[in-house]
Design a protein around this motif. Structure first.
Motif, PDB file in Angstrom:
ATOM      1  N   ARG A 116       0.850  -0.926  -0.054  1.00  0.00           N
ATOM      2  CA  ARG A 116       0.229  -0.022  -0.012  1.00  0.00           C
ATOM      3  C   ARG A 116       0.739   1.060   0.026  1.00  0.00           C
ATOM      4  N   VAL A 117       2.300   1.225   0.559  1.00  0.00           N
ATOM      5  CA  VAL A 117       2.898   2.468   0.624  1.00  0.00           C
ATOM      6  C   VAL A 117       3.302   2.666  -1.049  1.00  0.00           C
ATOM      7  N   ALA A 118       3.714   1.748  -1.625  1.00  0.00           N
ATOM      8  CA  ALA A 118       3.951   1.827  -3.066  1.00  0.00           C
ATOM      9  C   ALA A 118       2.940   2.382  -4.042  1.00  0.00           C
ATOM     10  N   PHE A 119       1.730   1.956  -3.672  1.00  0.00           N
ATOM     11  CA  PHE A 119       0.479   2.101  -4.198  1.00  0.00           C
ATOM     12  C   PHE A 119       0.335   3.563  -4.277  1.00  0.00           C
ATOM     13  N   ALA A 120       0.117   4.035  -3.141  1.00  0.00           N
ATOM     14  CA  ALA A 120      -0.077   5.440  -2.709  1.00  0.00           C
ATOM     15  C   ALA A 120       0.792   6.393  -3.184  1.00  0.00           C
ATOM     16  N   GLU A 121       2.097   6.054  -3.380  1.00  0.00           N
ATOM     17  CA  GLU A 121       2.943   6.853  -4.120  1.00  0.00           C
ATOM     18  C   GLU A 121       2.867   7.192  -5.489  1.00  0.00           C
ATOM     19  N   GLY A 122       2.275   6.014  -6.349  1.00  0.00           N
ATOM     20  CA  GLY A 122       2.049   6.079  -7.541  1.00  0.00           C
ATOM     21  C   GLY A 122       1.464   4.750  -8.255  1.00  0.00           C
ATOM     22  N   HIS A 123       0.402   5.139  -9.044  1.00  0.00           N
ATOM     23  CA  HIS A 123      -0.202   4.151  -9.501  1.00  0.00           C
ATOM     24  C   HIS A 123      -0.935   4.236 -10.762  1.00  0.00           C
ATOM     25  N   VAL A 124      -1.639   3.341 -11.462  1.00  0.00           N
ATOM     26  CA  VAL A 124      -2.295   3.796 -12.761  1.00  0.00           C
ATOM     27  C   VAL A 124      -3.570   4.314 -12.215  1.00  0.00           C
ATOM     28  N   SER A 125      -3.970   5.272 -12.494  1.00  0.00           N
ATOM     29  CA  SER A 125      -5.189   6.048 -12.258  1.00  0.00           C
ATOM     30  C   SER A 125      -6.381   4.958 -12.582  1.00  0.00           C
ATOM     31  N   GLY A 126      -7.250   4.868 -11.706  1.00  0.00           N
ATOM     32  CA  GLY A 126      -8.565   3.777 -11.910  1.00  0.00           C
ATOM     33  C   GLY A 126      -8.165   2.595 -11.215  1.00  0.00           C
ATOM     34  N   SER A 127      -6.956   2.125 -10.935  1.00  0.00           N
ATOM     35  CA  SER A 127      -6.682   0.958 -10.402  1.00  0.00           C
ATOM     36  C   SER A 127      -6.880   0.667  -8.915  1.00  0.00           C
ATOM     37  N   LEU A 128      -7.060  -0.419  -8.712  1.00  0.00           N
ATOM     38  CA  LEU A 128      -7.214  -0.645  -7.199  1.00  0.00           C
ATOM     39  C   LEU A 128      -6.332  -1.345  -6.733  1.00  0.00           C
ATOM     40  N   ASN A 129      -6.110  -1.297  -5.419  1.00  0.00           N
ATOM     41  CA  ASN A 129      -4.795  -1.840  -4.440  1.00  0.00           C
ATOM     42  C   ASN A 129      -5.516  -2.994  -3.600  1.00  0.00           C
ATOM     43  N   PHE A 130      -5.223  -4.090  -4.034  1.00  0.00           N
ATOM     44  CA  PHE A 130      -5.272  -5.342  -2.931  1.00  0.00           C
ATOM     45  C   PHE A 130      -3.660  -5.914  -2.851  1.00  0.00           C
ATOM     46  N   GLU A 131      -3.197  -5.687  -1.651  1.00  0.00           N
ATOM     47  CA  GLU A 131      -1.770  -6.004  -1.481  1.00  0.00           C
ATOM     48  C   GLU A 131      -1.998  -7.559  -1.633  1.00  0.00           C
ATOM     49  N   ALA A 132      -1.062  -8.151  -2.320  1.00  0.00           N
ATOM     50  CA  ALA A 132      -0.505  -9.609  -2.295  1.00  0.00           C
ATOM     51  C   ALA A 132      -0.293 -10.209  -1.215  1.00  0.00           C
ATOM     52  N   ALA A 133       0.440  -9.493  -0.332  1.00  0.00           N
ATOM     53  CA  ALA A 133       0.692  -9.993   1.067  1.00  0.00           C
ATOM     54  C   ALA A 133      -0.355  -9.900   1.949  1.00  0.00           C
ATOM     55  N   GLY A 181       6.206  -4.907 -13.496  1.00  0.00           N
ATOM     56  CA  GLY A 181       6.899  -3.992 -13.471  1.00  0.00           C
ATOM     57  C   GLY A 181       6.793  -2.746 -12.393  1.00  0.00           C
ATOM     58  N   THR A 182       6.474  -1.522 -12.887  1.00  0.00           N
ATOM     59  CA  THR A 182       6.356  -0.580 -12.088  1.00  0.00           C
ATOM     60  C   THR A 182       5.060   0.412 -12.751  1.00  0.00           C
ATOM     61  N   PRO A 183       4.679   1.382 -12.067  1.00  0.00           N
ATOM     62  CA  PRO A 183       3.557   2.096 -12.691  1.00  0.00           C
ATOM     63  C   PRO A 183       4.084   2.803 -14.016  1.00  0.00           C
ATOM     64  N   ALA A 184       5.212   3.157 -13.978  1.00  0.00           N
ATOM     65  CA  ALA A 184       5.910   3.652 -15.404  1.00  0.00           C
ATOM     66  C   ALA A 184       5.620   2.980 -16.378  1.00  0.00           C
ATOM     67  N   ASP A 185       5.749   1.557 -16.359  1.00  0.00           N
ATOM     68  CA  ASP A 185       5.326   0.687 -17.399  1.00  0.00           C
ATOM     69  C   ASP A 185       3.898   0.580 -17.743  1.00  0.00           C
ATOM     70  N   TRP A 186       3.135   0.762 -16.837  1.00  0.00           N
ATOM     71  CA  TRP A 186       1.791   0.459 -17.224  1.00  0.00           C
ATOM     72  C   TRP A 186       0.731   1.959 -17.545  1.00  0.00           C
ATOM     73  N   VAL A 187       1.340   2.886 -17.511  1.00  0.00           N
ATOM     74  CA  VAL A 187       0.625   4.181 -17.883  1.00  0.00           C
ATOM     75  C   VAL A 187       0.944   4.455 -19.530  1.00  0.00           C
ATOM     76  N   ARG A 188       0.293   4.949 -20.262  1.00  0.00           N
ATOM     77  CA  ARG A 188       0.691   5.250 -21.616  1.00  0.00           C
ATOM     78  C   ARG A 188       1.698   6.628 -21.655  1.00  0.00           C
ATOM     79  N   ASP A 189       2.263   6.568 -22.829  1.00  0.00           N
ATOM     80  CA  ASP A 189       3.185   7.569 -23.100  1.00  0.00           C
ATOM     81  C   ASP A 189       2.501   9.092 -22.873  1.00  0.00           C
ATOM     82  N   GLY A 190       3.267   9.732 -21.941  1.00  0.00           N
ATOM     83  CA  GLY A 190       2.725  10.970 -21.883  1.00  0.00           C
ATOM     84  C   GLY A 190       1.897  11.261 -20.689  1.00  0.00           C
TER      85      GLY A 190
END
Length: 453
Positions: free
Chosen positions: A273-290, A338-347
Motif C-alpha cells: 500500500r505504501v508503493a501504491f499510494a506513491e504512484g499507480h495507474v489512475s483507476g486501478s485498485l490496491n489489494f496487497e498480495a501480502a 514492473g512499475t507504474p511507469a511501465d503501465w501508463v501510456r506515453d505522456g
C-alpha cells in the motif's frame, strides 16, 4: 509411528493436512492448488490412497476431487453431502485403514453443515488426533449460518452437541486439528493459539463450558457478515471443481490496461500500500498480495467481472494467481509486471494520494470526512472516532455515493483495508487520505473515541 503435516493456507485462514505412516497417507480438506499436497507426500516418500472431506466447503474451492483423480485415490465425502460426482460416501462409524497400525474413523459432527463429519486418526486403536474441519475449532466452533438461514439455530444446537460428542468420546490428549479458525470467516469467533487438544478445549471452549441455550444465544448474537463470494463456493464444490490452470496470463501493455479500465473492468495492483499510494495507474485498485488478497478481492469484486493483475514481479503474480484460484477466480483476463511507469501510456503520469496517521488526523483543522471501513462488530468492540462515517469495506463499492463531499480520511483497524478503500475512492475521483495506522493510536492521538454502551 505416524506423522501429520500441516499445509497452511494463511490467506484464507485455513489448514489442510497430510497424515499417514511409512508408506501411505490421507489428505484432509486439500486446497485447490493440489501440487502443495503432492509435494508434501513426495517429501515423505508416501503415496496418497485416500482423500477425505469433512464437509462441502463454503469458503474455498476444494482440490479434493482433482487430487483424487491425479493420484488415483478414493475420494471420501460425507454421505449426506449432495454432490454431482462419484465418491465414496462416508457414514458415522466408518473406518478406513491408512497404513498398517493407522486407521481413520468417521464421526458425524453436524453443525457447521448438516452433513459435517470429523475423522479420528487412530494408532493401534487409540485416538491420537481428530480432523475436526469446521466443528470443534481452537477456542470456538465453525459458523452454523452458511447453509440456509432457517437452519441456523438448529445447526448451532447441533454444533454444541457435536463438540460435546468429540469431548466425551476422545481422550483428553487427542490433538484437535481443525480446517478453519486461523482467520477464516467460517469460524464463529477468532481465538488465539495454533494448536490444542481435547483436554484444553474442555477448559476454554464455550461449546464445552456453557449450556446449550446460553451457547447458542451468544453464538448467534456474535455472528458478523461473511464474504459475498461464499455463495459461489458450495455450488462449485458440489458440482465438482475443474482442474486449475496456473500458467501465466496474457501480458497487457499500457494501452490495453487503459482500455480495460475504460471498459469498466477491474485492474488490481498487487503491490504494497505504501508503493501504491506513491504512484499507480489512475483507476486501478490496491489489494496487497501480502494481505488477505483472495478474501477481500473475491468479496468486493462483482462475481465474474474480468480482472487484470499488476505485479512487481513474475513471482508476485504467480503467488496471486495461486491465491485466487482457491476462491474460484480462475484466470486473470491479463497481467503486467514492473512499475507504474511501465503501465501508463506515453505522456501520462501515475496517480497518487497521501498517507497519514491518526496523529495527523488529530492535527487537521475541522472539516475532514472521516470514513471508518471496519466491520460493525469491530466498531462496536473497539469504539469509533466521534463523527466518523461508517461504511464497512465490503459494502463500499456499492455505497460510494454515500460518502459525504470533501476530503476523505479513511481508516480501518491497521491500514490494509483502508488502502483498499482509498483506492476505490481515488478511482472514483475523490480526494482521499489513507490512514495507515493502528486504530489503538486514535485515542492516544487525542481523537474523541466513542465506545458502545
Amino acid at each position: 509411528m505416524f506423522f501429520v503435516d500441516t499445509i497452511e493456507v494463511p490467506g484464507l485462514g485455513n489448514r489442510s493436512y497430510l497424515a499417514g505412516g511409512e508408506h501411505t497417507a490421507v489428505a484432509v480438506d486439500p486446497p485447490r492448488d493440489i501440487d502443495r499436497v503432492i509435494a508434501a507426500a513426495a517429501r515423505r516418500g508416501v503415496r496418497i490412497p485416500y482423500v477425505v472431506e469433512t464437509h462441502v466447503h463454503n469458503d474455498y474451492v476444494t482440490g479434493g476431487l482433482e487430487l483424487a483423480r491425479v493420484t488415483g485415490a478414493a475420494y471420501l465425502v460425507p454421505a449426506g453431502a449432495r454432490v454431482s460426482f462419484r465418491r465414496v460416501p462416508v457414514r458415522d462409524g466408518d473406518r478406513t485403514e491408512i497404513d498398517g497400525r493407522l486407521a481413520l474413523r468417521a464421526l458425524a459432527t453436524p453443525g457447521h453443515t448438516p452433513h459435517h463429519t470429523s475423522y479420528v486418526l487412530e494408532e493401534d486403536g487409540t485416538a491420537v488426533a481428530v480432523f475436526s474441519g469446521g466443528s470443534l475449532l481452537i477456542g470456538t466452533v465453525g459458523r452454523p449460518d452458511l447453509v440456509e438461514p432457517r437452519l441456523t439455530e438448529g445447526l448451532a444446537r447441533a454444533q454444541h452437541a457435536s463438540a460435546r460428542r468429540l469431548a466425551d468420546e476422545l481422550p483428553e490428549e487427542t490433538a484437535v486439528l481443525p480446517t478453519h479458525g486461523f482467520g477464516s470467516f467460517c469460524s464463529s469467533a477468532q481465538a488465539s493459539g495454533s494448536d490444542t487438544t481435547i483436554g484444553r478445549e474442555k477448559a476454554v471452549n464455550d461449546a464445552l463450558t456453557r449450556d446449550v441455550d446460553t451457547f447458542v444465544a451468544d453464538l448467534l448474537a456474535g455472528l458478523d457478515d461473511t464474504p459475498a463470494y461464499y455463495v459461489h463456493m458450495s455450488p462449485a464444490n458440489t458440482a465438482g471443481p475443474a482442474p486449475v490452470d496456473l500458467t501465466p496470463p496474457a501480458r497487457a501493455a499500457a494501452g490495453e490496461i487503459a482500455e480495460r479500465l475504460a471498459a469498466g473492468e477491474w485492474v488490481v495492483d498487487l503491490r504494497n500500500r505504501v508503493a501504491f499510494a506513491e504512484g499507480h495507474v489512475s483507476g486501478s485498485l490496491n489489494f496487497e498480495a501480502a494481505g488477505q488478497l483472495a478474501t477481500y478481492l473475491a468479496w468486493l469484486i462483482p462475481w465474474g467481472k474480468p480482472v487484470t493483475l499488476l505485479a512487481e514481479s513474475a513471482a508476485q503474480l504467480a503467488d496471486a494467481q495461486r491465491e485466487l484460484v482457491r476462491v474460484g477466480i480462475d484466470r486473470p483476463a491479463a497481467a503486467a509486471t514492473g512499475t507504474p511507469a511501465d503501465w501508463v501510456r506515453d505522456g501520462e503520469t501515475p496517480a497518487s494520494f497521501p498517507r497519514a496517521t491518526f496523529a495527523d488526523l488529530a492535527g487537521k483543522a475541522a472539516g475532514a470526512v472521516v470514513l471508518d471501513v471496519r466491520r460493525a462488530a469491530e466498531r462496536r468492540a473497539a469504539g469509533h472516532v466521534e463523527g466518523s462515517v461508517h461504511i464497512p469495506i465490503h459494502t463500499l463499492p456499492g455505497r460510494l455515493a454515500e460518502v459525504p463531499a470533501g476530503e476523505v480520511w479513511v481508516h480501518c483497524a491497521g491500514g490494509m483495508r483502508a488502502a483498499i478503500a482509498a483506492s476505490l475512492l481515488d478511482a472514483a475521483g475523490r480526494d482521499v487520505v489513507a490512514v495507515d495506522d493502528s486504530f489503538d493510536a486514535a485515542a492516544e492521538a487525542g481523537l474523541p473515541v466513542r465506545t458502545a454502551r
